[in-house]
Design a protein around this motif. Sequence first.
Motif, PDB file in Angstrom:
ATOM      1  N   HIS A   8       0.727  -1.153   0.097  1.00 39.90           N
ATOM      2  CA  HIS A   8       0.148  -0.101  -0.114  1.00 39.90           C
ATOM      3  C   HIS A   8       0.937   1.198  -0.121  1.00 39.90           C
ATOM      4  O   HIS A   8       0.675   2.302   0.752  1.00 39.90           O
ATOM      5  CB  HIS A   8      -0.922   0.019   1.126  1.00 39.90           C
ATOM      6  CG  HIS A   8      -1.924  -1.139   1.079  1.00 39.90           C
ATOM      7  ND1 HIS A   8      -3.015  -1.320   0.278  1.00 39.90           N
ATOM      8  CD2 HIS A   8      -2.000  -2.380   2.046  1.00 39.90           C
ATOM      9  CE1 HIS A   8      -3.528  -2.492   0.680  1.00 39.90           C
ATOM     10  NE2 HIS A   8      -2.831  -3.134   1.544  1.00 39.90           N
ATOM     11  N   LEU A   9       1.845   1.222  -0.914  1.00 43.73           N
ATOM     12  CA  LEU A   9       2.710   2.539  -0.905  1.00 43.73           C
ATOM     13  C   LEU A   9       2.273   3.713  -1.822  1.00 43.73           C
ATOM     14  O   LEU A   9       1.819   3.265  -2.949  1.00 43.73           O
ATOM     15  CB  LEU A   9       4.024   1.801  -1.371  1.00 43.73           C
ATOM     16  CG  LEU A   9       5.329   2.883  -1.555  1.00 43.73           C
ATOM     17  CD1 LEU A   9       6.836   2.379  -1.347  1.00 43.73           C
ATOM     18  CD2 LEU A   9       5.327   3.549  -2.804  1.00 43.73           C
ATOM     19  N   SER A  10       2.195   4.606  -1.077  1.00 43.25           N
ATOM     20  CA  SER A  10       2.022   5.970  -1.837  1.00 43.25           C
ATOM     21  C   SER A  10       2.812   7.016  -1.491  1.00 43.25           C
ATOM     22  O   SER A  10       3.529   6.997  -0.624  1.00 43.25           O
ATOM     23  CB  SER A  10       0.557   6.560  -1.661  1.00 43.25           C
ATOM     24  OG  SER A  10      -0.296   5.688  -1.759  1.00 43.25           O
ATOM     25  N   LYS A  11       3.254   7.728  -2.563  1.00 41.26           N
ATOM     26  CA  LYS A  11       4.152   8.881  -2.520  1.00 41.26           C
ATOM     27  C   LYS A  11       3.718  10.210  -3.040  1.00 41.26           C
ATOM     28  O   LYS A  11       3.371  10.154  -4.455  1.00 41.26           O
ATOM     29  CB  LYS A  11       5.691   8.453  -3.102  1.00 41.26           C
ATOM     30  CG  LYS A  11       6.532   9.427  -3.072  1.00 41.26           C
ATOM     31  CD  LYS A  11       6.965   9.708  -1.632  1.00 41.26           C
ATOM     32  CE  LYS A  11       7.946  10.926  -1.877  1.00 41.26           C
ATOM     33  NZ  LYS A  11       8.535  11.364  -0.547  1.00 41.26           N
ATOM     34  N   SER A  12       3.470  11.257  -2.254  1.00 43.03           N
ATOM     35  CA  SER A  12       2.975  12.259  -3.012  1.00 43.03           C
ATOM     36  C   SER A  12       4.225  13.686  -2.384  1.00 43.03           C
ATOM     37  O   SER A  12       4.987  13.363  -1.707  1.00 43.03           O
ATOM     38  CB  SER A  12       1.709  12.727  -2.561  1.00 43.03           C
ATOM     39  OG  SER A  12       1.883  13.098  -0.861  1.00 43.03           O
ATOM     40  N   PHE A  13       4.353  14.671  -3.625  1.00 45.05           N
ATOM     41  CA  PHE A  13       5.131  15.689  -3.538  1.00 45.05           C
ATOM     42  C   PHE A  13       4.400  17.047  -3.307  1.00 45.05           C
ATOM     43  O   PHE A  13       3.396  16.917  -4.097  1.00 45.05           O
ATOM     44  CB  PHE A  13       6.114  15.801  -4.489  1.00 45.05           C
ATOM     45  CG  PHE A  13       6.947  14.449  -4.783  1.00 45.05           C
ATOM     46  CD1 PHE A  13       8.407  14.740  -4.040  1.00 45.05           C
ATOM     47  CD2 PHE A  13       6.600  13.540  -5.775  1.00 45.05           C
ATOM     48  CE1 PHE A  13       9.198  13.440  -4.085  1.00 45.05           C
ATOM     49  CE2 PHE A  13       7.405  12.355  -5.563  1.00 45.05           C
ATOM     50  CZ  PHE A  13       8.679  12.361  -4.997  1.00 45.05           C
ATOM     51  N   ASP A  14       4.825  18.016  -2.645  1.00 44.70           N
ATOM     52  CA  ASP A  14       4.344  19.305  -2.586  1.00 44.70           C
ATOM     53  C   ASP A  14       5.136  20.168  -3.543  1.00 44.70           C
ATOM     54  O   ASP A  14       6.206  20.633  -3.202  1.00 44.70           O
ATOM     55  CB  ASP A  14       4.144  19.759  -1.263  1.00 44.70           C
ATOM     56  CG  ASP A  14       3.350  21.001  -1.031  1.00 44.70           C
ATOM     57  OD1 ASP A  14       2.894  21.567  -2.094  1.00 44.70           O
ATOM     58  OD2 ASP A  14       3.099  21.346   0.032  1.00 44.70           O
TER      59      ASP A  14
END
Length: 343
Positions: A8-14
């Motif tokens: 369940h890996l998620s990666k977000s950037f700002d």
Amino acid sequence: MSDIEVRHLSKSFDLKGVKVEALKDINLSIKPGDIYGIIGMSGAGKSTLVRCLNFLERPTEGEVLVGGKDLSTLTEKELRKQRQEIAMIFQHFNLLMQKNVIDNICFPLLLRGEKKADARRRAMELLKLVDLEEKANAYPSQLSGGQKQRVAIARALASDPKILLCDEATSALDPQTTASILALLKDINEKFGITIVIITHQMAVIREICKHVAILNHGVLVEEGEVEEIFNHPKSEAARELILGDISENQWNGETRQKERVLEDKCLRIVFTENSAFEPVIANMILKFGVPVNILKADTKNVGGIAKGEMILGLPEGHELQEQIKAYMVEKGLEIEEVTQYV
């Protein structure tokens, strides 16, 4: 047990106040000793995912387990030690230009505190492995692209890793050199049992070397499984595009005008198995139904060391006739798939 387990890996950037989701709920399992491909077009999230596998990028959510260890629970010191078992090679080699070949390979060994004589002995062993003994005293600027990548592979192996991550490692190389680097990686996998993860946008690379593949599209895992099965039966539109995009312009019969006409036809992609390859199925089909069939593309591809025949056919008009032709090809052991919308 898996060498790498992603849950369940998620990666977000700002980015300037805008949230960008690079990866969304990725789940995959990579077994020890596997050669595992991760493929997708530019912007699919491949490089972000590979950097999450060794925590060079920390996931926003989810877990990465390497050898059963959850990387998120490790201290920075423990993480640095864990990374010694996860080597990485890159598209642009990342060699130290001011150091010669043998010193490039010795560098990570010396950082670990090994004696110089021991490091040089190990470096020469690795140069022999990658067939570059005679280049020990050369500098990176004196090497070809393929030779630079061989040095990078030798340097990566210096720490005796259990896992080798390859981020677009052949993208800067010509096809012949790419084939030699893939053959070297396959040999390393067989000799040492190192788990290899290949990040690429080239379906030809996946076909040549990988046993399993995960297909990313806009940060989402859209398909995963054995390479041969996905080549024969792609389920997602992204997989179909990657497989059909693995067609060079000179493999099409005719010019742009014909390819535009193909958009209006019902087309089938067929894959020949070993049993069907020895029978003139298409010729017999034409004789049986008494109608012409347009062979738009024909090719043979290497899928995991097995030659696979592949064709794209433009079928004659008439739904009932088309269904009869499809049933005939299935009866003869051909893998078929409609590709009208893509072609």
